[in-house]
Write a protein that holds these residues in place. Structure first.
Motif, mmCIF file in Angstrom:
data_model
loop_
_atom_site.group_PDB
_atom_site.id
_atom_site.type_symbol
_atom_site.label_atom_id
_atom_site.label_comp_id
_atom_site.label_asym_id
_atom_site.label_seq_id
_atom_site.Cartn_x
_atom_site.Cartn_y
_atom_site.Cartn_z
ATOM 1 N N ALA A 30 0.647 -1.218 -0.128
ATOM 2 C CA ALA A 30 0.061 0.130 -0.407
ATOM 3 C C ALA A 30 0.915 1.082 -0.078
ATOM 4 O O ALA A 30 0.697 2.125 -0.391
ATOM 5 C CB ALA A 30 -0.873 -0.177 1.141
ATOM 6 N N ARG A 31 2.028 1.688 0.529
ATOM 7 C CA ARG A 31 2.754 2.549 1.080
ATOM 8 C C ARG A 31 3.617 2.461 -0.567
ATOM 9 O O ARG A 31 3.581 4.154 -1.425
ATOM 10 C CB ARG A 31 4.103 2.168 2.107
ATOM 11 C CG ARG A 31 3.619 2.177 2.725
ATOM 12 C CD ARG A 31 4.491 2.005 4.375
ATOM 13 N NE ARG A 31 5.418 3.215 4.354
ATOM 14 C CZ ARG A 31 5.401 4.567 4.976
ATOM 15 N NH1 ARG A 31 4.320 4.489 4.941
ATOM 16 N NH2 ARG A 31 6.647 4.995 4.751
ATOM 17 N N SER A 32 4.183 1.793 -0.987
ATOM 18 C CA SER A 32 4.855 1.647 -2.086
ATOM 19 C C SER A 32 4.220 1.714 -2.944
ATOM 20 O O SER A 32 4.001 2.655 -4.563
ATOM 21 C CB SER A 32 5.526 0.500 -2.513
ATOM 22 O OG SER A 32 5.186 -1.019 -2.909
ATOM 23 N N ALA A 33 2.809 0.841 -4.105
ATOM 24 C CA ALA A 33 1.601 1.012 -4.897
ATOM 25 C C ALA A 33 1.083 2.211 -5.377
ATOM 26 O O ALA A 33 0.475 2.432 -5.764
ATOM 27 C CB ALA A 33 1.325 -0.484 -5.265
ATOM 28 N N ARG A 34 0.429 2.379 -3.888
ATOM 29 C CA ARG A 34 -0.558 3.583 -3.516
ATOM 30 C C ARG A 34 -1.446 3.437 -4.248
ATOM 31 O O ARG A 34 -1.946 4.137 -5.385
ATOM 32 C CB ARG A 34 -0.037 5.574 -4.059
ATOM 33 C CG ARG A 34 1.145 5.614 -3.167
ATOM 34 C CD ARG A 34 0.715 5.928 -1.808
ATOM 35 N NE ARG A 34 2.133 5.704 -0.551
ATOM 36 C CZ ARG A 34 2.448 6.950 0.122
ATOM 37 N NH1 ARG A 34 1.579 7.462 -0.470
ATOM 38 N NH2 ARG A 34 3.366 7.221 0.883
ATOM 39 N N PRO A 35 -2.194 2.395 -4.427
ATOM 40 C CA PRO A 35 -3.533 1.835 -4.436
ATOM 41 C C PRO A 35 -5.097 2.859 -3.995
ATOM 42 O O PRO A 35 -4.148 3.456 -2.919
ATOM 43 C CB PRO A 35 -4.049 0.474 -4.222
ATOM 44 C CG PRO A 35 -2.732 0.122 -2.039
ATOM 45 C CD PRO A 35 -1.933 1.307 -3.033
ATOM 46 N N ASP A 36 -6.044 2.685 -5.117
ATOM 47 C CA ASP A 36 -6.999 3.817 -5.004
ATOM 48 C C ASP A 36 -7.710 2.855 -3.674
ATOM 49 O O ASP A 36 -8.485 3.337 -2.268
ATOM 50 C CB ASP A 36 -7.608 4.465 -5.209
ATOM 51 C CG ASP A 36 -7.516 4.436 -6.269
ATOM 52 O OD1 ASP A 36 -6.644 6.354 -6.092
ATOM 53 O OD2 ASP A 36 -6.829 4.488 -7.837
ATOM 54 N N VAL A 37 -8.041 1.173 -3.979
ATOM 55 C CA VAL A 37 -8.865 0.384 -3.046
ATOM 56 C C VAL A 37 -7.617 -0.747 -2.293
ATOM 57 O O VAL A 37 -7.306 -1.556 -3.305
ATOM 58 C CB VAL A 37 -10.175 0.226 -3.886
ATOM 59 C CG1 VAL A 37 -10.712 -1.091 -3.172
ATOM 60 C CG2 VAL A 37 -11.440 1.075 -4.141
ATOM 61 N N VAL A 38 -7.762 -1.235 -1.820
ATOM 62 C CA VAL A 38 -6.955 -2.783 -1.133
ATOM 63 C C VAL A 38 -8.553 -3.337 -0.733
ATOM 64 O O VAL A 38 -9.418 -3.062 0.627
ATOM 65 C CB VAL A 38 -6.413 -2.466 0.149
ATOM 66 C CG1 VAL A 38 -5.814 -3.611 0.602
ATOM 67 C CG2 VAL A 38 -5.684 -1.365 -0.037
ATOM 68 N N LEU A 39 -8.481 -4.827 -1.843
ATOM 69 C CA LEU A 39 -10.058 -5.209 -0.968
ATOM 70 C C LEU A 39 -8.311 -7.009 -0.249
ATOM 71 O O LEU A 39 -8.009 -7.246 -0.411
ATOM 72 C CB LEU A 39 -9.706 -6.301 -2.137
ATOM 73 C CG LEU A 39 -10.188 -5.800 -3.756
ATOM 74 C CD1 LEU A 39 -11.163 -6.452 -4.956
ATOM 75 C CD2 LEU A 39 -11.980 -5.096 -2.821
ATOM 76 N N MET A 40 -9.206 -7.021 0.721
ATOM 77 C CA MET A 40 -8.626 -7.121 1.871
ATOM 78 C C MET A 40 -8.846 -8.331 3.307
ATOM 79 O O MET A 40 -10.033 -7.675 3.674
ATOM 80 C CB MET A 40 -8.115 -5.901 3.515
ATOM 81 C CG MET A 40 -7.589 -6.269 4.599
ATOM 82 S SD MET A 40 -5.453 -6.341 3.920
ATOM 83 C CE MET A 40 -5.808 -4.541 4.443
ATOM 84 N N ASP A 41 -8.204 -9.659 2.822
ATOM 85 C CA ASP A 41 -9.258 -10.556 3.762
ATOM 86 C C ASP A 41 -8.932 -10.329 4.983
ATOM 87 O O ASP A 41 -7.291 -10.436 5.198
ATOM 88 C CB ASP A 41 -8.076 -11.097 2.889
ATOM 89 C CG ASP A 41 -9.341 -13.026 3.650
ATOM 90 O OD1 ASP A 41 -10.350 -13.138 4.358
ATOM 91 O OD2 ASP A 41 -8.841 -14.323 3.637
ATOM 92 N N ILE A 42 -9.660 -10.806 6.188
ATOM 93 C CA ILE A 42 -9.901 -9.954 7.413
ATOM 94 C C ILE A 42 -8.775 -11.614 8.196
ATOM 95 O O ILE A 42 -8.170 -11.389 8.572
ATOM 96 C CB ILE A 42 -10.967 -10.703 7.921
ATOM 97 C CG1 ILE A 42 -12.032 -9.051 7.479
ATOM 98 C CG2 ILE A 42 -10.637 -10.106 9.642
ATOM 99 C CD1 ILE A 42 -13.314 -9.095 8.724
ATOM 100 N N ARG A 43 -8.449 -12.927 7.442
ATOM 101 C CA ARG A 43 -8.601 -13.837 8.147
ATOM 102 C C ARG A 43 -6.661 -14.060 7.488
ATOM 103 O O ARG A 43 -7.127 -14.746 6.013
ATOM 104 C CB ARG A 43 -9.236 -15.249 8.709
ATOM 105 C CG ARG A 43 -9.951 -15.256 9.051
ATOM 106 C CD ARG A 43 -10.968 -15.862 9.399
ATOM 107 N NE ARG A 43 -12.118 -16.312 10.665
ATOM 108 C CZ ARG A 43 -13.755 -15.224 10.412
ATOM 109 N NH1 ARG A 43 -13.919 -15.673 8.700
ATOM 110 N NH2 ARG A 43 -13.841 -15.399 11.305
ATOM 111 N N MET A 44 -5.809 -13.427 7.395
ATOM 112 C CA MET A 44 -4.705 -13.893 6.760
ATOM 113 C C MET A 44 -3.806 -15.007 8.099
ATOM 114 O O MET A 44 -4.039 -14.092 9.306
ATOM 115 C CB MET A 44 -3.921 -13.461 6.320
ATOM 116 C CG MET A 44 -5.035 -12.573 5.017
ATOM 117 S SD MET A 44 -4.633 -11.117 3.712
ATOM 118 C CE MET A 44 -4.867 -9.956 4.952
#
Length: 238
Positions: free
Chosen positions: A53-67
């Protein structure tokens, strides 16, 4: 003299964070098939998601809760706490529509959540509304589920003093801003609120933005949480 056509808007930059490679691949194919969005990174755990997120600077992150390792909830907290990532929106992916971490993920800074069993169009729509900053929650979950979690003790993490401080912040809102906040928490869009209050959607947007600034909310999803936690809006028994 012919007018120069305006350039197409930049595509929505999407980061995928899920420990299942097969699922990430499926999401990538789906997202990259759309002309207005593209995948800019893939992460298999929360720590990697934060770094990307810091390097690619996305607009949206699709984030799985359980990893494994750093989970999606912890990664969302890291993203939300980083001033340089203030414009990044996180949409949580859950295995079940009712997930014990939903309320906590919203407090951590997520803009909403979506069941992994959602239809492709639901997923794409969630990305678009999150990127636009107008996200409330996923079509399948909406405010009723959040209300249920808060009613079942979702706010247990917050101390009475913190809750009182949040309620006190509501005093900074004007009467109209409080009225708009209640309608935002009810799941209404700016257009719907405008029709209800007989004002323009632009006026509604101004009130929403001022309420977010005064309450320290990142987006509309955070306004919903604040509205319930402060007691301004109370869950209704179904």
């Amino acid at each position: 003299m012919e007018e120069t056509p305006s350039p197409d808007p930049a595509p929505i930059r999407v980061l995928l964070a899920d420990d299942q490679a097969l699922l990430r691949s499926a999401f990538k194919v789906l997202v990259d098939s759309e002309p207005d969005m593209r995948v800019v990174g893939e992460a298999s755990d929360g720590a990697q998601a934060f770094e990307l997120a810091r390097s690619a600077r996305p607009d949206v992150v699709l984030m799985d809760i359980r990893m494994p390792g750093t989970d999606g909830l912890a990664a969302t907290r890291l993203i939300s706490a980083d001033p340089e990532l203030a414009d990044v929106r996180v949409v949580m992916l859950t295995t079940f529509e009712v997930d014990e971490y939903v309320a906590a993920s919203l407090r951590a800074g997520a803009s909403g959540f979506l069941g992994k069993g959602a239809e492709p169009e639901e997923l794409l729509n969630a990305i678009r509304v999150a990127a636009a900053g107008d996200a409330l929650l996923s079509p399948a979950a909406t405010k009723g589920l959040i209300a249920t979690f808060l009613a079942q003790g979702g706010g247990a993490e917050e101390s009475p003093a913190a809750g009182a401080a949040r309620a006190q912040r509501l005093a900074a809102l004007t009467g109209r801003e409080r009225e708009v906040l209640v309608l935002v928490a009810a799941g209404l869009s700016n257009d719907e609120i405008g029709r209800r209050l007989v004002v323009s959607p632009l006026t509604v947007k101004t009130h929403v933005n001022r309420a977010m600034a005064k309450l320290g909310a990142r987006d509309r999803a955070q306004l919903v949480v604040i509205a319930y936690e402060s007691g301004l809006v109370r869950p209704r028994a179904e």
